[in-house]
Design a protein around this motif. Structure first.
Motif, PDB file in Angstrom:
ATOM      1  N   TRP A 573     -85.194  27.303 -72.996  1.00  0.00           N
ATOM      2  CA  TRP A 573     -85.141  28.820 -73.226  1.00  0.00           C
ATOM      3  C   TRP A 573     -84.641  29.585 -71.997  1.00  0.00           C
ATOM      4  CZ3 TRP A 573     -86.035  31.738 -77.464  1.00  0.00           C
ATOM      5  CH2 TRP A 573     -87.052  30.934 -78.572  1.00  0.00           C
ATOM      6  N   THR A 574     -84.056  30.680 -72.112  1.00  0.00           N
ATOM      7  CA  THR A 574     -83.764  31.480 -70.933  1.00  0.00           C
ATOM      8  C   THR A 574     -84.007  32.965 -71.658  1.00  0.00           C
ATOM      9  OG1 THR A 574     -81.776  30.174 -70.658  1.00  0.00           O
ATOM     10  CG2 THR A 574     -81.768  32.394 -69.645  1.00  0.00           C
ATOM     11  N   ILE A 575     -84.705  33.906 -70.569  1.00  0.00           N
ATOM     12  CA  ILE A 575     -84.976  35.342 -71.069  1.00  0.00           C
ATOM     13  C   ILE A 575     -84.183  36.088 -70.075  1.00  0.00           C
ATOM     14  CG2 ILE A 575     -86.851  36.966 -71.081  1.00  0.00           C
ATOM     15  CD1 ILE A 575     -87.338  34.556 -72.980  1.00  0.00           C
ATOM     16  N   ASN A 576     -83.502  37.286 -70.289  1.00  0.00           N
ATOM     17  CA  ASN A 576     -82.730  37.954 -69.755  1.00  0.00           C
ATOM     18  C   ASN A 576     -83.143  39.504 -70.157  1.00  0.00           C
ATOM     19  OD1 ASN A 576     -80.955  35.790 -69.301  1.00  0.00           O
ATOM     20  ND2 ASN A 576     -80.146  36.075 -71.304  1.00  0.00           N
ATOM     21  N   ALA A 577     -83.068  40.392 -69.045  1.00  0.00           N
ATOM     22  CA  ALA A 577     -83.265  41.860 -69.213  1.00  0.00           C
ATOM     23  C   ALA A 577     -82.356  42.440 -68.376  1.00  0.00           C
ATOM     24  CB  ALA A 577     -84.808  41.860 -68.871  1.00  0.00           C
ATOM     25  N   ALA A 578     -82.197  43.712 -68.924  1.00  0.00           N
ATOM     26  CA  ALA A 578     -81.364  44.799 -68.056  1.00  0.00           C
ATOM     27  C   ALA A 578     -81.943  46.246 -68.327  1.00  0.00           C
ATOM     28  CB  ALA A 578     -79.787  44.629 -68.359  1.00  0.00           C
ATOM     29  N   TRP A 579     -82.115  47.018 -67.235  1.00  0.00           N
ATOM     30  CA  TRP A 579     -82.453  48.360 -67.294  1.00  0.00           C
ATOM     31  C   TRP A 579     -81.399  49.178 -66.647  1.00  0.00           C
ATOM     32  CZ3 TRP A 579     -83.985  52.283 -63.717  1.00  0.00           C
ATOM     33  CH2 TRP A 579     -84.580  53.320 -64.205  1.00  0.00           C
ATOM     34  N   VAL A 580     -81.014  50.213 -66.984  1.00  0.00           N
ATOM     35  CA  VAL A 580     -79.765  51.071 -66.686  1.00  0.00           C
ATOM     36  C   VAL A 580     -80.409  52.476 -66.760  1.00  0.00           C
ATOM     37  CG1 VAL A 580     -77.619  51.961 -67.522  1.00  0.00           C
ATOM     38  CG2 VAL A 580     -78.263  49.751 -67.893  1.00  0.00           C
ATOM     39  N   VAL A 620     -83.246  43.643 -73.558  1.00  0.00           N
ATOM     40  CA  VAL A 620     -83.991  42.122 -73.664  1.00  0.00           C
ATOM     41  C   VAL A 620     -83.297  41.444 -74.704  1.00  0.00           C
ATOM     42  CG1 VAL A 620     -86.119  43.025 -72.446  1.00  0.00           C
ATOM     43  CG2 VAL A 620     -85.880  42.595 -75.007  1.00  0.00           C
ATOM     44  N   SER A 621     -83.191  40.124 -74.053  1.00  0.00           N
ATOM     45  CA  SER A 621     -82.711  38.921 -75.037  1.00  0.00           C
ATOM     46  C   SER A 621     -83.497  37.563 -74.826  1.00  0.00           C
ATOM     47  CB  SER A 621     -81.045  38.757 -74.961  1.00  0.00           C
ATOM     48  OG  SER A 621     -80.837  38.488 -73.674  1.00  0.00           O
ATOM     49  N   ALA A 622     -83.456  36.660 -75.453  1.00  0.00           N
ATOM     50  CA  ALA A 622     -83.999  35.185 -75.243  1.00  0.00           C
ATOM     51  C   ALA A 622     -82.963  34.414 -76.038  1.00  0.00           C
ATOM     52  CB  ALA A 622     -85.335  35.372 -76.042  1.00  0.00           C
ATOM     53  N   VAL A 623     -82.567  33.363 -75.226  1.00  0.00           N
ATOM     54  CA  VAL A 623     -81.548  32.365 -75.795  1.00  0.00           C
ATOM     55  C   VAL A 623     -82.436  31.170 -75.880  1.00  0.00           C
ATOM     56  CG1 VAL A 623     -79.208  31.423 -75.323  1.00  0.00           C
ATOM     57  CG2 VAL A 623     -79.822  33.525 -74.516  1.00  0.00           C
ATOM     58  N   LEU A 624     -82.115  30.389 -76.794  1.00  0.00           N
ATOM     59  CA  LEU A 624     -82.894  28.897 -77.282  1.00  0.00           C
ATOM     60  C   LEU A 624     -81.499  28.077 -77.333  1.00  0.00           C
ATOM     61  CD1 LEU A 624     -85.024  26.993 -78.075  1.00  0.00           C
ATOM     62  CD2 LEU A 624     -84.832  27.703 -80.504  1.00  0.00           C
ATOM     63  N   HIS A 625     -81.585  26.912 -76.398  1.00  0.00           N
ATOM     64  CA  HIS A 625     -80.353  26.044 -76.360  1.00  0.00           C
ATOM     65  C   HIS A 625     -80.668  24.770 -76.898  1.00  0.00           C
ATOM     66  CE1 HIS A 625     -78.544  28.865 -73.008  1.00  0.00           C
ATOM     67  NE2 HIS A 625     -79.760  29.002 -72.790  1.00  0.00           N
ATOM     68  N   ASN A 626     -80.035  24.122 -77.665  1.00  0.00           N
ATOM     69  CA  ASN A 626     -80.371  22.824 -78.343  1.00  0.00           C
ATOM     70  C   ASN A 626     -79.045  22.262 -77.797  1.00  0.00           C
ATOM     71  OD1 ASN A 626     -82.791  23.213 -79.745  1.00  0.00           O
ATOM     72  ND2 ASN A 626     -81.522  24.581 -81.218  1.00  0.00           N
ATOM     73  N   ARG A 627     -79.147  21.393 -76.659  1.00  0.00           N
ATOM     74  CA  ARG A 627     -78.123  20.843 -76.058  1.00  0.00           C
ATOM     75  C   ARG A 627     -77.850  19.548 -76.681  1.00  0.00           C
ATOM     76  NH1 ARG A 627     -77.248  23.690 -71.430  1.00  0.00           N
ATOM     77  NH2 ARG A 627     -78.952  24.809 -70.631  1.00  0.00           N
ATOM     78  N   LYS A 628     -76.262  18.996 -76.397  1.00  0.00           N
ATOM     79  CA  LYS A 628     -76.026  17.723 -76.923  1.00  0.00           C
ATOM     80  C   LYS A 628     -77.048  16.508 -76.918  1.00  0.00           C
ATOM     81  CE  LYS A 628     -71.032  18.823 -77.257  1.00  0.00           C
ATOM     82  NZ  LYS A 628     -69.748  18.408 -76.348  1.00  0.00           N
ATOM     83  N   ARG A 629     -77.314  15.971 -77.554  1.00  0.00           N
ATOM     84  CA  ARG A 629     -77.934  14.823 -77.440  1.00  0.00           C
ATOM     85  C   ARG A 629     -77.089  13.428 -77.628  1.00  0.00           C
ATOM     86  NH1 ARG A 629     -83.510  15.698 -80.964  1.00  0.00           N
ATOM     87  NH2 ARG A 629     -84.203  17.909 -79.708  1.00  0.00           N
ATOM     88  N   GLU A 630     -77.451  12.364 -76.831  1.00  0.00           N
ATOM     89  CA  GLU A 630     -76.756  11.107 -76.977  1.00  0.00           C
ATOM     90  C   GLU A 630     -76.446  10.640 -78.516  1.00  0.00           C
ATOM     91  OE1 GLU A 630     -76.855   6.471 -75.220  1.00  0.00           O
ATOM     92  OE2 GLU A 630     -78.350   8.030 -74.836  1.00  0.00           O
ATOM     93  N   TRP A 638     -79.180  29.790 -80.544  1.00  0.00           N
ATOM     94  CA  TRP A 638     -79.885  30.922 -81.013  1.00  0.00           C
ATOM     95  C   TRP A 638     -79.962  31.973 -79.854  1.00  0.00           C
ATOM     96  CZ3 TRP A 638     -80.245  32.059 -86.308  1.00  0.00           C
ATOM     97  CH2 TRP A 638     -80.396  30.894 -87.117  1.00  0.00           C
ATOM     98  N   VAL A 639     -79.337  33.142 -80.349  1.00  0.00           N
ATOM     99  CA  VAL A 639     -79.753  34.389 -79.255  1.00  0.00           C
ATOM    100  C   VAL A 639     -80.286  35.577 -79.981  1.00  0.00           C
ATOM    101  CG1 VAL A 639     -78.325  36.046 -77.852  1.00  0.00           C
ATOM    102  CG2 VAL A 639     -77.512  33.753 -78.095  1.00  0.00           C
ATOM    103  N   PHE A 640     -81.510  35.798 -79.632  1.00  0.00           N
ATOM    104  CA  PHE A 640     -82.342  36.852 -80.136  1.00  0.00           C
ATOM    105  C   PHE A 640     -82.334  38.201 -79.238  1.00  0.00           C
ATOM    106  CE2 PHE A 640     -84.170  32.785 -81.344  1.00  0.00           C
ATOM    107  CZ  PHE A 640     -83.987  33.082 -82.688  1.00  0.00           C
ATOM    108  N   GLY A 641     -82.147  39.365 -79.439  1.00  0.00           N
ATOM    109  CA  GLY A 641     -81.877  40.540 -78.619  1.00  0.00           C
ATOM    110  C   GLY A 641     -82.535  41.854 -79.184  1.00  0.00           C
ATOM    111  N   ILE A 642     -82.924  42.671 -78.275  1.00  0.00           N
ATOM    112  CA  ILE A 642     -83.386  43.984 -78.526  1.00  0.00           C
ATOM    113  C   ILE A 642     -82.658  44.871 -77.598  1.00  0.00           C
ATOM    114  CG2 ILE A 642     -85.197  45.633 -79.061  1.00  0.00           C
ATOM    115  CD1 ILE A 642     -86.971  43.243 -79.431  1.00  0.00           C
ATOM    116  N   TYR A 643     -81.861  45.607 -78.158  1.00  0.00           N
ATOM    117  CA  TYR A 643     -81.032  46.799 -77.368  1.00  0.00           C
ATOM    118  C   TYR A 643     -81.789  48.079 -77.448  1.00  0.00           C
ATOM    119  CZ  TYR A 643     -77.007  49.906 -75.992  1.00  0.00           C
ATOM    120  OH  TYR A 643     -76.302  50.823 -75.487  1.00  0.00           O
TER     121      TYR A 643
END
Length: 685
Positions: A573-580, A620-630, A638-643
């Motif tokens: 999980w990665t959480i991102n935010a930007a205020w302008v 704000v946005s949240a990114v859910l990564h499902n990385r490659k497995r062996e 998945w990318v979820f966002g609220i503008y």
């Protein structure tokens, strides 16, 4: 979100006056360190970290390099609905955006809601907002140089993204392993499918698409060829009343010959085309507007490695064909189309003068010759045609010559503290005219002629740049002063709907811009990001407008603040935010009105004498990564966002409306977006 798209349709009915090293060509810094920023001889240059920029929250969940650039200090967004950007007091029309060396004149889809550039097709980019190296010309403000990605020569890869409003796909791989590869990306919105589900809007059309393709061929160990192609198309139609279409098309064929490991030559054939085709059919009045910019170029670059020094030299020759406008009003049909020949020669070097002193110096010679084959004329001070000239086809009407010196110095006070200073002169011969502060498909273009002079800008800048010993943090404070000659603006009482001869509508004058930019970055740890602040002024003075006095340009904004944070919550999980925050933009409002018979006439005492309300929002946005497995070939995300998470209705358009009697007038603010949620799904293999 859907409502915002319909509002955009409605607004169009308002008149426009209301680190890779595989080959030297593809050396693109994609992870610039704090030390590299500190030691670079360039001032005001941002080697953009695409992964970081596109991790910021985006409108509709679409990774968008143009909107991410707007979060940098000294760079301003035109509006909520614009992918275009303004730099250090210049307008977006005074920038040049290059994609694989070819200029792109319209950088947005759906009037700017989406960038014209598909992120999956990009390798890297550099924004030059201070010193422009001498190999760049054609812009009086800034250059954004974007490099397209090449395909993998070893393995096949692909991917797809599905969002609420658009979908895209990518495929790349070797044609001949280790020698020849390709990459293709395509994107299309399906807003038109949603419109078909609505009884009220089923007869409307709203969509865009774009396609990128690139071939990379290692012919010999010392020779490489790249063939790059990009096209984008937009269509917006409203109940047979409004039909707006525009298209971008660029292509480049590039041959690189390596003399040794670090010296090479690059020969490039370029084509760039921008076409718009807009029509309005309202109350029995049919208006049709068409224009284009077509450019073909031959460019030659040399890069010579001199040990501690490096030298770049080259030339470019271009033929331009610009149709300013073509109006068809009932049976009336007029058009203005002109051609020109432009040539540039340059030399630019980076020199290590002393252990602590590095310099960048260059000189560019630019000539621009409008050609015969269409009418030219003289005009009186009142804007009337005084004399016509009918030059033969390809006859040189006049040649504008500009010498453009550029230089900067970087002095290292200590390993952690540098000071830089620079001077640059730039010129531009393609001029855009608009009644508002934002770019639209109704913008008109003209070129330097026997009457219109090139825009010439001189900029000085200086700054202090510092970092912490471990490079976790770096800081910059940079000031600039920019002066521009021959900037165009509409005469009082004139608009793009007036006489067809565009030079009768405008007056030339001077502009100036100055300001201070502050930036603090955090480069390491689970929390990264930056805080940027810009304090700036932008003014214009033109004899015959505003009493010949200086007035605020319509892109003048006093304060801009951008706070961007990216937090690695876990491995997935990665959480991102930007205020302008932006100060209110300058605009022109009526100071009074008077009645003539049954008509109320507005009176304007001052150009751009009023301010729109302040602009601010939090994304704000949240990114859910499902990385490659062996043993698995795919990777999903998945990318979820609220503008605009707190649902602020920011000003997009301010209009003036009369009461029924006409005695009272009030200003009414129109907003484009409130809160906009989004979700998208990405898959790669």
């Amino acid at each position: 979100m859907f409502t915002g798209s319909i509002l955009l349709l409605a607004l169009f009915t308002v008149p426009a006056d209301t680190v890779r090293t595989e080959q030297l060509d593809e050396v693109v810094v994609t992870a610039t360190s704090a030390r590299q920023r500190l030691q670079s001889a360039q001032t005001g240059a941002e080697q953009l970290q695409l992964k970081e920029l596109t991790a910021t929250p985006q409108l509709f969940g679409e990774s968008d390099i143009m909107r991410s650039i707007q979060l940098l200090p000294g760079v301003k967004a035109e509006s909520d609905a614009s992918s275009s950007f303004q730099v250090r007091g210049g307008t977006s029309a005074q920038n040049q955006v290059l994609f694989d060396n070819a200029p792109v004149y319209n950088v947005g889809h759906l009037a700017g809601l989406f960038s014209a550039f598909n992120y999956d097709a990009l390798a890297g980019a550099t924004l030059y907002k201070g010193l422009l190296p001498a190999q760049y010309g054609g812009a009086s403000s800034a250059i954004l140089d974007i490099s397209g990605r090449t395909g993998d020569k070893q393995h096949w890869h692909g991917g797809a993204t599905v969002g609420l409003l658009s979908a895209k796909a990518t495929l790349e791989g070797p044609i001949v392993k280790d020698k020849l590869s390709f990459l293709v990306t395509a994107r299309r919105t399906y807003l038109d499918a949603f419109l078909k589900l609505s009884k009220d809007f089923k007869n409307n059309t709203l969509y865009f698409y774009d396609v990128n393709a690139k071939i990379d061929w290692n012919i010999t160990p010392r020779d490489q060829v790249f063939l790059s192609f990009f096209t984008g198309y937009d269509r917006t139609a409203l109940n047979d009343m409004v039909d707006i279409k525009w298209r971008n098309l660029t292509s480049s064929l590039k041959w690189i010959h390596h003399f040794n490991d670090n010296s090479y030559s690059q020969t490039t054939l370029l084509y760039s085309g921008y076409d718009n085709d807009n029509g309005v059919d309202f109350l029995g009045l049919n208006l049709w507007y068409k224009g284009h910019i077509h450019q073909g170029s031959l460019r030659q670059d040399f890069h010579i490695d001199l040990g501690q020094h490096e030298l770049k030299a080259g030339f470019q020759s271009s033929l331009l064909n610009v149709k300013s406008a073509e109006w068809q009003v009932l049976s009336k049909y007029e058009h203005e189309q002109r051609r020109a020949w432009e040539n540039g020669v340059w030399v630019n070097g980076i020199f290590k003068l002393l252990p602590k002193l590095t310099a960048s110096a260059g000189l560019r010679f630019n000539s621009f010759s409008p050609l015969g084959g269409s009418l030219y004329y003289d005009i009186t001070p009142e804007g009337n045609i005084d004399w016509y000239y009918n030059y033969k086809k390809n006859q040189i009407v006049r040649t504008h010559i500009v010498w453009e010196p550029r230089a900067s110095l970087n002095y290292a006070i200590s390993p952690l503290l540098n000071v830089k200073a620079a001077y640059t002169r730039t010129s531009q011969n393609i001029h855009a005219l608009r009644n508002q502060s934002t770019s639209t498909p109704f913008d008109r273009y003209t070129i330097s002629s026997n009457i219109v002079e090139p825009e010439i800008a001189d900029q000085v800048s200086a700054g202090i740049f510092a970092m912490t010993p471990n490079e976790t943090y770096d800081f910059s404070l940079e000031g600039y002063y920019r002066k521009i000659k021959n900037v165009l603006d509409y005469r009082d009482g004139k608009t793009f709907r007036s006489e067809i001869e565009i030079e009768r509508l405008v007056l030339p004058g001077d502009g100036k811009a100055y300001g201070v930019e502050l930036l603090a970055r955090k480069n390491a740890g689970r929390l990264t990001g930056w805080i940027g602040y810009t304090l700036s002024w932008s003014k214009t003075r033109i004899d015959g407008i505003n009493g010949g006095q200086w007035y605020d340009a319509n892109n003048d904004r006093r304060h801009d603040i951008n706070i961007v944070a990216m937090y690695q919550l876990s491995k997935r999980w990665t959480i991102n935010a930007a205020w302008v925050f932006n100060s209110g933009q300058a605009f022109t409002a009526p100071s009074g009105k008077y009645q003539v018979i049954d008509n109320w006439i507005y009176y304007y005492s001052e150009r751009n004498g009023y301010r729109a309300p302040d602009y601010h929002r939090l994304d704000v946005s949240a990114v859910l990564h499902n990385r490659k497995r062996e043993g698995r070939r795919t990777e999903t995300e998945w990318v979820f966002g609220i503008y605009n998470i707190y649902n602020r209705y920011n000003p997009f358009l301010i209009n003036f409306e009369d009461s029924e009697s006409g005695a009272k007038t009030r200003a009414k603010q129109y907003s484009l977006f409130g809160i906009v949620p989004s979700v998208s799904f990405n898959i790669k293999f």
